[in-house]
Design a protein around this motif. Structure first.
Motif, short mmCIF file in Angstrom:
data_model
loop_
_atom_site.label_atom_id
_atom_site.label_comp_id
_atom_site.label_asym_id
_atom_site.label_seq_id
_atom_site.Cartn_x
_atom_site.Cartn_y
_atom_site.Cartn_z
N LEU A 1 0.80 -1.29 0.14
CA LEU A 1 0.00 -0.02 -0.02
C LEU A 1 0.93 1.35 -0.02
N VAL B 1 -0.05 -0.69 -5.12
CA VAL B 1 -1.56 -0.77 -5.52
C VAL B 1 -1.60 0.26 -6.72
N SER B 2 -1.13 1.56 -6.54
CA SER B 2 -1.26 2.40 -7.83
C SER B 2 -0.77 1.81 -9.40
N LEU C 1 -2.94 -1.02 -10.61
CA LEU C 1 -4.24 -0.39 -11.15
C LEU C 1 -3.70 0.21 -12.55
N LEU D 1 -4.66 -7.24 -6.44
CA LEU D 1 -5.47 -6.29 -5.79
C LEU D 1 -6.84 -7.29 -5.20
N ALA E 1 -8.01 -6.82 -1.44
CA ALA E 1 -9.26 -6.33 -1.09
C ALA E 1 -9.89 -7.23 -0.10
N GLN F 1 -7.66 3.28 3.45
CA GLN F 1 -7.19 2.25 2.45
C GLN F 1 -8.23 1.65 1.53
N TRP F 2 -9.39 1.44 2.17
CA TRP F 2 -10.49 0.89 1.45
C TRP F 2 -11.16 1.72 0.62
N LYS G 1 -9.61 4.63 -0.60
CA LYS G 1 -8.64 4.78 -1.75
C LYS G 1 -8.73 3.83 -2.82
N LEU G 2 -8.69 2.48 -2.38
CA LEU G 2 -8.89 1.56 -3.48
C LEU G 2 -10.13 1.68 -4.32
N SER H 1 -10.46 4.56 -6.98
CA SER H 1 -9.29 4.52 -7.91
C SER H 1 -9.64 3.45 -8.91
N LEU H 2 -10.45 2.52 -8.50
CA LEU H 2 -10.97 1.28 -9.35
C LEU H 2 -11.80 1.97 -10.70
#
Length: 247
Positions: free
Chosen positions: A168, A191-192, A195, A213, A217, A225-226, A228-229, A232-233
């Motif tokens: 992360l 993570v970025s 993605l 990912l 998750a 964190q959740w 942000k994910l 971004s998805l």
């Protein structure tokens, strides 16, 4: 060789093999195994990645760790966490550089295909010289994509069981803290990167990124964190779909 090194590490790291990190993840020119130039020779890099994957698997997966005592597993995992500031930036930089090579090769191949189309020709109608240039770009792309896939395969094991901050891109000023501040980020935000890699089909990079990912998750992410994910998805998926339409 990777299996042998991982067996030794599981037996001796970190108490007796104290310089494991330096010997595996330092450049060959500095006495390590890690390749000075992965573009020309990625053997040492692949050995290091496979070694990390096996160690993580053996120490966290119940299907593999029956032969390893709980105390030994914990010692190895603590040791890995201590050298993670050395390992993770190395992996992240390598992933970034190799994907850059993949992206550049893809752009060149698209330009070559566009040139052929504008001249009412297909790839089957290339001259011998054009074919050599085209094949060279394919080889360059495939080699770099293969290395990206190897990195993600190792990261997939990290995503399943190792500290969340590894992937992360967060860390804590207190090494004993299990809840790093969401406001502090380092330069290894995998993570970025994952993605972004959803757009790349070569060597199943997109599928491996999705798997990483998904594992993250399924773990207990904190609220920041959740969110942000989740935020971004949609953009990442939309960009991946756009990239696929351009192929």
């Amino acid at each position: 060789l990777a299996a042998f090194l991982s067996d030794v590490a599981i037996r001796d790291f970190p108490q007796r093999w104290t310089n494991f990190g330096n010997e595996i993840f330092s450049a060959v020119s500095n006495g390590g195994l890690w390749s000075d130039d992965p573009v020309s020779d990625d053997t040492g890099v692949r050995i290091g990645l496979e070694c990390l994957k096996i160690i993580t698997e053996d120490c966290t997966d119940s299907d593999f760790n029956a032969r390893i005592s709980t105390t030994r597993r914990n010692d190895v995992l603590i040791g890995l966490n201590e050298i993670s500031p050395q390992i993770l930036p190395l992996l992240f930089a390598l992933l970034s550089s190799q994907y850059g090579i993949v992206a550049n090769a893809n752009n060149t191949l698209q330009e070559m295909q566009a040139y052929l189309t504008n001249n009412n020709r297909s790839t089957d109608q290339m001259t011998s010289q054009e074919q050599v240039l085209y094949d060279a770009q394919c080889t360059t792309r495939d080699k770099a994509a293969g290395l990206c896939a190897a990195i993600l395969t190792t990261c997939e094991k990290f995503c399943q069981s190792l500290p969340l901050e590894w992937m992360l891109g967060t860390f804590s000023s207190n090494p004993d803290s299990t809840n790093p501040s969401p406001d502090v980020e380092n330069k290894t935000d995998f993570v970025s990167a994952m993605l972004h890699l959803l757009r790349e089909p070569s060597h199943d990079i997109n599928i491996l990124s999705i798997s990483c990912l998904r594992h993250l998750a399924c773990r207990k992410l904190d609220e920041h964190q959740w969110i942000k994910l989740l935020q971004s998805l949609p953009q990442a998926v939309a960009e991946a779909e756009t990239a696929q339409c351009q192929l």
